[in-house]
Write an enzyme that holds these catalytic residues in place. Structure first.
Site, mmCIF file in Angstrom:
data_model
loop_
_atom_site.group_PDB
_atom_site.id
_atom_site.type_symbol
_atom_site.label_atom_id
_atom_site.label_comp_id
_atom_site.label_asym_id
_atom_site.label_seq_id
_atom_site.Cartn_x
_atom_site.Cartn_y
_atom_site.Cartn_z
ATOM 1 N N TYR A 199 -6.759 8.329 1.388
ATOM 2 C CA TYR A 199 -5.795 9.015 0.516
ATOM 3 C C TYR A 199 -6.151 10.489 0.307
ATOM 4 O O TYR A 199 -5.797 11.062 -0.722
ATOM 5 C CB TYR A 199 -5.707 8.291 -0.835
ATOM 6 C CG TYR A 199 -4.846 7.036 -0.812
ATOM 7 C CD1 TYR A 199 -3.491 7.084 -0.443
ATOM 8 C CD2 TYR A 199 -5.367 5.795 -1.184
ATOM 9 C CE1 TYR A 199 -2.707 5.937 -0.424
ATOM 10 C CE2 TYR A 199 -4.574 4.644 -1.172
ATOM 11 C CZ TYR A 199 -3.248 4.728 -0.795
ATOM 12 O OH TYR A 199 -2.449 3.596 -0.783
ATOM 13 N N THR A 235 8.198 4.042 -3.477
ATOM 14 C CA THR A 235 6.855 4.058 -4.091
ATOM 15 C C THR A 235 6.869 3.441 -5.487
ATOM 16 O O THR A 235 5.990 2.662 -5.841
ATOM 17 C CB THR A 235 6.335 5.517 -4.165
ATOM 18 O OG1 THR A 235 6.412 6.092 -2.857
ATOM 19 C CG2 THR A 235 4.903 5.561 -4.663
ATOM 20 N N PHE A 280 -3.521 11.485 -10.669
ATOM 21 C CA PHE A 280 -3.755 10.043 -10.628
ATOM 22 C C PHE A 280 -4.778 9.636 -9.567
ATOM 23 O O PHE A 280 -5.076 8.445 -9.403
ATOM 24 C CB PHE A 280 -2.435 9.277 -10.411
ATOM 25 C CG PHE A 280 -1.707 9.651 -9.142
ATOM 26 C CD1 PHE A 280 -2.081 9.106 -7.914
ATOM 27 C CD2 PHE A 280 -0.643 10.551 -9.172
ATOM 28 C CE1 PHE A 280 -1.420 9.442 -6.743
ATOM 29 C CE2 PHE A 280 0.029 10.892 -7.992
ATOM 30 C CZ PHE A 280 -0.359 10.339 -6.780
ATOM 31 N N GLU A 299 -4.899 5.925 10.558
ATOM 32 C CA GLU A 299 -5.336 4.928 9.570
ATOM 33 C C GLU A 299 -5.875 3.663 10.242
ATOM 34 O O GLU A 299 -6.854 3.077 9.765
ATOM 35 C CB GLU A 299 -4.170 4.615 8.625
ATOM 36 C CG GLU A 299 -3.848 5.813 7.729
ATOM 37 C CD GLU A 299 -2.526 5.701 6.973
ATOM 38 O OE1 GLU A 299 -1.861 4.641 7.071
ATOM 39 O OE2 GLU A 299 -2.152 6.674 6.297
ATOM 40 N N HIS A 309 0.619 -0.891 1.045
ATOM 41 C CA HIS A 309 0.637 0.440 1.668
ATOM 42 C C HIS A 309 1.245 0.351 3.061
ATOM 43 O O HIS A 309 1.042 -0.644 3.761
ATOM 44 C CB HIS A 309 -0.791 0.987 1.813
ATOM 45 C CG HIS A 309 -0.892 2.100 2.814
ATOM 46 N ND1 HIS A 309 -0.544 3.394 2.513
ATOM 47 C CD2 HIS A 309 -1.226 2.100 4.120
ATOM 48 C CE1 HIS A 309 -0.684 4.153 3.607
ATOM 49 N NE2 HIS A 309 -1.100 3.381 4.597
ATOM 50 N N LYS A 352 -2.607 -4.384 -1.124
ATOM 51 C CA LYS A 352 -3.543 -3.787 -2.072
ATOM 52 C C LYS A 352 -4.160 -4.897 -2.947
ATOM 53 O O LYS A 352 -3.680 -6.050 -2.937
ATOM 54 C CB LYS A 352 -2.797 -2.727 -2.893
ATOM 55 C CG LYS A 352 -2.323 -1.538 -2.025
ATOM 56 C CD LYS A 352 -1.507 -0.531 -2.830
ATOM 57 C CE LYS A 352 -1.104 0.659 -1.973
ATOM 58 N NZ LYS A 352 -0.251 1.632 -2.726
ATOM 59 N N ASN A 403 1.657 -1.224 -6.886
ATOM 60 C CA ASN A 403 2.814 -1.431 -6.008
ATOM 61 C C ASN A 403 2.522 -2.261 -4.747
ATOM 62 O O ASN A 403 3.237 -2.192 -3.761
ATOM 63 C CB ASN A 403 3.510 -0.098 -5.697
ATOM 64 C CG ASN A 403 2.634 0.879 -4.957
ATOM 65 O OD1 ASN A 403 1.489 0.573 -4.625
ATOM 66 N ND2 ASN A 403 3.166 2.057 -4.684
HETATM 67 P P1 GTP Z 1 1.388 4.258 0.189
HETATM 68 O O1 GTP Z 1 2.091 3.409 1.195
HETATM 69 O O2 GTP Z 1 0.367 3.489 -0.645
HETATM 70 O O3 GTP Z 1 0.810 5.512 0.801
HETATM 71 O O4 GTP Z 1 2.520 4.673 -0.867
HETATM 72 P P2 GTP Z 1 3.683 5.753 -0.690
HETATM 73 O O5 GTP Z 1 3.596 6.393 0.660
HETATM 74 O O6 GTP Z 1 4.950 5.078 -1.068
HETATM 75 O O7 GTP Z 1 3.312 6.806 -1.827
HETATM 76 P P3 GTP Z 1 2.249 8.023 -1.772
HETATM 77 O O8 GTP Z 1 1.621 8.127 -0.431
HETATM 78 O O9 GTP Z 1 2.939 9.223 -2.328
HETATM 79 O O10 GTP Z 1 1.174 7.547 -2.848
HETATM 80 C C1 GTP Z 1 0.134 6.679 -2.458
HETATM 81 C C2 GTP Z 1 -0.124 5.686 -3.562
HETATM 82 O O11 GTP Z 1 -0.642 6.349 -4.697
HETATM 83 C C3 GTP Z 1 1.121 4.953 -4.110
HETATM 84 O O12 GTP Z 1 1.509 3.865 -3.337
HETATM 85 C C4 GTP Z 1 0.624 4.530 -5.468
HETATM 86 O O13 GTP Z 1 -0.216 3.368 -5.370
HETATM 87 C C5 GTP Z 1 -0.228 5.708 -5.878
HETATM 88 N N1 GTP Z 1 0.570 6.654 -6.673
HETATM 89 C C6 GTP Z 1 1.480 7.555 -6.239
HETATM 90 N N2 GTP Z 1 2.017 8.246 -7.267
HETATM 91 C C7 GTP Z 1 1.436 7.750 -8.384
HETATM 92 C C8 GTP Z 1 1.552 8.043 -9.781
HETATM 93 O O14 GTP Z 1 2.316 8.903 -10.202
HETATM 94 N N3 GTP Z 1 0.765 7.318 -10.627
HETATM 95 C C9 GTP Z 1 -0.116 6.359 -10.192
HETATM 96 N N4 GTP Z 1 -0.858 5.684 -11.077
HETATM 97 N N5 GTP Z 1 -0.255 6.059 -8.889
HETATM 98 C C10 GTP Z 1 0.502 6.746 -8.002
HETATM 99 MG MG MG Z 2 1.816 7.212 1.433
#
Ligand code: GTP
Ligand code: MG
Length: 149
Positions: free
Chosen positions: A49, A91, A57, A126, A115, A9, A112
């Site tokens: 997404y 996450t 968010f 993707e 992805h 990212k 974080n």
């Molecule tokens: P990805 O690999 O990026 O898809 O992450 P993930 O699979 O571990 O988490 P998820 O798919 O649920 O969320 C996608 C992304 O959204 C996360 O990696 C974060 O960057 C962002 N995100 C998720 N939850 C939050 C939140 O509560 N607050 C904020 N600011 N960002 C969030």
């Molecule tokens: Mg995810």
């Protein structure tokens, strides 16, 4: 064959973590089949997404992902989707185990650094979304017989 979409990212690119992150997947023994630095348009971030569209968010997430170049990668290997998620960690980086990418290199969910696809189906979806035809290469690493009996 199983493939996953991995993306450094914008914070990971800005913080100079690209080499470190690529290195972890290389050392594990997965095969890199696609790689590019890319400024993501808003529409693509929203499509990527789309399952999170209803989350509070979501606007911040789109702003974050489009705030600078990302590094797009396709990785291939048996069990690569689940294994990559393990290498990446939880996450929320504060909950991610030490030794994982997020556990070692990040402190906040909204920054974080990486992805990884959450299923083989989404891996294919993707990679199709982020790479054009001809940008993903099929090749045979010489180390293959030293990775699998
Ligand atoms: P990805 O690999 O990026 O898809 O992450 P993930 O699979 O571990 O988490 P998820 O798919 O649920 O969320 C996608 C992304 O959204 C996360 O990696 C974060 O960057 C962002 N995100 C998720 N939850 C939050 C939140 O509560 N607050 C904020 N600011 N960002 C969030
Ligand atoms: Mg995810």
């Amino acid at each position: 064959v199983e493939e996953t979409y991995i993306m450094v990212k914008p914070d990971g690119v800005q913080r100079g973590l690209v080499g470190e992150i690529i290195s972890r997947f290389e050392k594990k023994g997965f095969k890199l089949t696609g790689l590019k630095l890319f400024q993501c348009p808003k529409e693509l971030a929203e499509e990527h997404y789309k399952d999170l569209q209803a989350k509070p968010f979501f606007p911040k997430l789109i702003q974050y992902i489009t705030s600078g170049p990302v590094v797009c990668m396709a990785w291939e290997g048996v069990g690569v989707v689940a294994s990559a998620r393990k290498l990446i960690g939880a996450t929320n980086p504060l909950q991610a185990e030490p030794g994982t990418i997020r556990g070692d290199l990040a402190v906040q969910t909204g920054r974080n650094v990486i992805h990884g696809s959450d299923s083989p189906e989404n891996g294919k979806r993707e990679i199709g979304l982020w790479f054009k035809e001809g940008e993903v290469c099929s090749w045979a690493p010489v180390q293959e017989p030293w990775l699998r009996e």
